[in-house]
Design an enzyme around this catalytic site. Sequence first.
Site, PDB file in Angstrom:
ATOM      1  N   CYS A 113       0.813  -1.225   0.000  1.00 22.92           N
ATOM      2  CA  CYS A 113       0.000   0.000   0.000  1.00 22.92           C
ATOM      3  C   CYS A 113       0.843   1.271   0.000  1.00 22.92           C
ATOM      4  O   CYS A 113       0.322   2.351  -0.269  1.00 22.92           O
ATOM      5  CB  CYS A 113      -0.951   0.007   1.191  1.00 22.92           C
ATOM      6  SG  CYS A 113      -2.068  -1.393   1.196  1.00 22.92           S
ATOM      7  N   HIS A 254      -3.179   7.318   2.679  1.00 26.50           N
ATOM      8  CA  HIS A 254      -3.626   6.013   2.202  1.00 26.50           C
ATOM      9  C   HIS A 254      -4.972   5.723   2.866  1.00 26.50           C
ATOM     10  O   HIS A 254      -5.139   5.911   4.069  1.00 26.50           O
ATOM     11  CB  HIS A 254      -2.584   4.958   2.576  1.00 26.50           C
ATOM     12  CG  HIS A 254      -3.066   3.551   2.382  1.00 26.50           C
ATOM     13  ND1 HIS A 254      -3.718   3.157   1.235  1.00 26.50           N
ATOM     14  CD2 HIS A 254      -3.000   2.462   3.188  1.00 26.50           C
ATOM     15  CE1 HIS A 254      -4.033   1.871   1.352  1.00 26.50           C
ATOM     16  NE2 HIS A 254      -3.615   1.439   2.513  1.00 26.50           N
ATOM     17  N   ASN A 284     -10.186   0.119   0.725  1.00 27.78           N
ATOM     18  CA  ASN A 284      -8.723   0.210   0.637  1.00 27.78           C
ATOM     19  C   ASN A 284      -8.272  -0.370  -0.706  1.00 27.78           C
ATOM     20  O   ASN A 284      -8.276  -1.581  -0.892  1.00 27.78           O
ATOM     21  CB  ASN A 284      -8.117  -0.570   1.816  1.00 27.78           C
ATOM     22  CG  ASN A 284      -6.603  -0.623   1.784  1.00 27.78           C
ATOM     23  OD1 ASN A 284      -5.975  -0.229   0.798  1.00 27.78           O
ATOM     24  ND2 ASN A 284      -6.016  -1.123   2.854  1.00 27.78           N
TER      25      ASN A 284
END
Length: 329
Positions: A113, A254, A284
């Site tokens: 990520c 993020h 996500n």
Amino acid sequence: MKGARVLAWGRAVPDQVVTNHDLEKLFETSDEWIVQRTGIKERRIAKPEDTAVSLGAKAAQNALTKSGLKAEDIDLIICATATGDYLFPATSCLIQDKLGAINAASFDISAACTGFIYGLNTAYTYIASGQFKNVLVIAVDLMSRFTDWGDRRTAIIFGDGAGAAVLQACAPEENAFKSFYIKSRGDGDCTLYVPNVGNQYPVKAEDITAKPTMVYMDGQAVYQFAVKAVPDALEKALAKASMVAADIDYFIPHQANYRIIESAAKRFKVPVEKFICNIDRYGNTSAASIPIALDEALENGTIDPKQKHKLAFVGFGAGLTWGACVLEF
Ligand SMILES: CC(C)(COP(=O)(O)OP(=O)(O)OC[C@H]1O[C@@H](n2cnc3c(N)ncnc32)[C@H](O)[C@@H]1OP(=O)(O)O)[C@@H](O)C(=O)NCCC(=O)NCCS
């Protein structure tokens, strides 16, 4: 040293929307629980025909068109992904082919990520050194392909998507990038990982059918890591840029959990509204979450390039990895 600026951003998400109510049909959960614990209401899930290459190429083409450059002008393609089409060749090479970027070199970055921030840092360094002029950074993940749709602890979190940015060399005084900070800590590998797909994958047929290749996540451990990693990365990047949190117009974190974003806003004593957030609609999307959020903010006018907003990106993920970037756009 040369400077670098961003010519354009782009994004691509699958059309298919999966709501929390859809997940209620798969396992015992509720829309209320998911919204309260994560802020997620729905996510986009790739159709069988979508791949990291097709979605990544779409986001890249979107950014390229807005940049005014032609595919042939691109010197380097960096693709941040943890869910590429193949172990090899690199997803970036296959995207290069789809775009017709015949003059580029291409490689992938694996930082989960945090991949977009690692990719941006790498692109900036190549440009600053003078080796390349026009660099395309792509971040794409199809986490749904590695999600156990019977596991309520992980299936609620992830979605699919892609984002991209076109960077170009410029005079040092026009440099958009004020600072980067990237970091890793390899002892966290069992906290968030996909087992049984690397070279340790068993060769015996009975193991292949018995062993799952789905995301394992210790949610509590990742949460504890994230609430420390986000401020650590932001503090370091702000200090390198000789700035403080109050100097930043918008933070683009993020998108992993709204509570992690809230905790960062509290820690830096800035209104949570300064943190661009679209986790409610996408979940996500791993490496892609920062460029997707930024491209949307440009489209809806929250970020206006004419105002030369000061922005801070911050990310964290498997590895464990984390990082931040301060820039003006
Ligand atoms: C995943 C996450 C939302 C889970 O929330 P949590 O508060 O930590 O929940 P826990 O795993 O401790 O579980 C608490 C209880 O809720 C239950 N639960 C877990 N998932 C559930 C769901 N989807 N619906 C309903 N109940 C659920 C558990 O079974 C547990 O019940 P028990 O106490 O009876 O065993 C949270 O840990 C998180 O967001 N972690 C960070 C993940 C992340 O950022 N990942 C991306 C990294 S890039």
